[in-house]
Scaffold this motif. Structure first.
Motif, PDB file in Angstrom:
ATOM      1  N   ALA A 145      47.088  38.980  41.788  1.00  0.00           N
ATOM      2  CA  ALA A 145      47.088  38.614  40.531  1.00  0.00           C
ATOM      3  C   ALA A 145      46.839  37.121  40.302  1.00  0.00           C
ATOM      4  N   ALA A 146      47.026  36.254  41.524  1.00  0.00           N
ATOM      5  CA  ALA A 146      46.575  34.708  41.491  1.00  0.00           C
ATOM      6  C   ALA A 146      45.219  34.602  41.203  1.00  0.00           C
ATOM      7  N   ARG A 147      44.391  35.604  41.707  1.00  0.00           N
ATOM      8  CA  ARG A 147      42.713  35.332  41.605  1.00  0.00           C
ATOM      9  C   ARG A 147      42.360  35.759  40.237  1.00  0.00           C
ATOM     10  N   GLU A 185      43.343  43.061  32.298  1.00  0.00           N
ATOM     11  CA  GLU A 185      44.513  43.349  31.865  1.00  0.00           C
ATOM     12  C   GLU A 185      45.135  44.347  32.511  1.00  0.00           C
ATOM     13  N   LYS A 186      44.534  45.632  32.687  1.00  0.00           N
ATOM     14  CA  LYS A 186      45.000  46.807  33.540  1.00  0.00           C
ATOM     15  C   LYS A 186      45.235  46.363  34.883  1.00  0.00           C
ATOM     16  N   ALA A 187      44.179  45.425  35.514  1.00  0.00           N
ATOM     17  CA  ALA A 187      44.515  45.136  36.805  1.00  0.00           C
ATOM     18  C   ALA A 187      45.903  44.196  37.119  1.00  0.00           C
ATOM     19  N   LEU A 188      46.035  43.414  36.233  1.00  0.00           N
ATOM     20  CA  LEU A 188      47.062  42.307  36.327  1.00  0.00           C
ATOM     21  C   LEU A 188      48.511  43.219  36.097  1.00  0.00           C
ATOM     22  N   HIS A 189      48.490  44.098  35.211  1.00  0.00           N
ATOM     23  CA  HIS A 189      49.435  44.858  34.884  1.00  0.00           C
ATOM     24  C   HIS A 189      49.903  45.745  36.305  1.00  0.00           C
TER      25      HIS A 189
END
Length: 118
Positions: free
Chosen positions: A88-90, A66-70
């Motif tokens: 994000a696609a990954r 979640e933090k990575a995506l943010h």
């Protein structure tokens, strides 16, 4: 000068030094804090490196998609960083969100310089 690491003054110089350490394999908490401070100073590319740390669970951070995506989304929204779109696609792919993955990939391909291939 950074309080944590000995980088040149100014966000751009600090970012360059931090990237060099990250690419060289530095996975310290101090480097995470340096990227975080640089990102908070408005250097969008730093968000990409924070995302990598959250996605991998490195540099003293627990793995947190979640933090990575943010962080990837911050880099995408601020400067359209293609590498962040791929990250994000990954994550979307790993969640089974094929539509969002396709959207990220097509946006990333569209932003590649003309003639550049994967």
């Amino acid at each position: 000068m950074s309080k944590l690491l000995n980088f040149p003054a100014g966000p751009a110089g600090r970012l360059e030094g931090a990237i060099r350490l990250f690419d060289g394999g530095d996975r310290s908490l101090a480097l995470y804090l340096e990227f975080k401070e640089i990102a908070q100073q408005g250097v969008a590319e730093a968000w990409f490196y924070l995302a990598c740390m959250y996605e991998d669970g490195s540099n003293g951070q627990l793995r947190d998609l979640e933090k990575a995506l943010h962080c990837y989304e911050n880099a995408i929204n601020e400067i359209g960083l293609v590498e962040a779109m791929l990250g994000a696609a990954r994550i979307y792919y790993s969640r089974g969100q094929a539509g969002r993955r396709a959207e990220c990939l097509s946006n990333g391909i569209r932003l590649l310089p003309k003639g550049r291939r994967w």
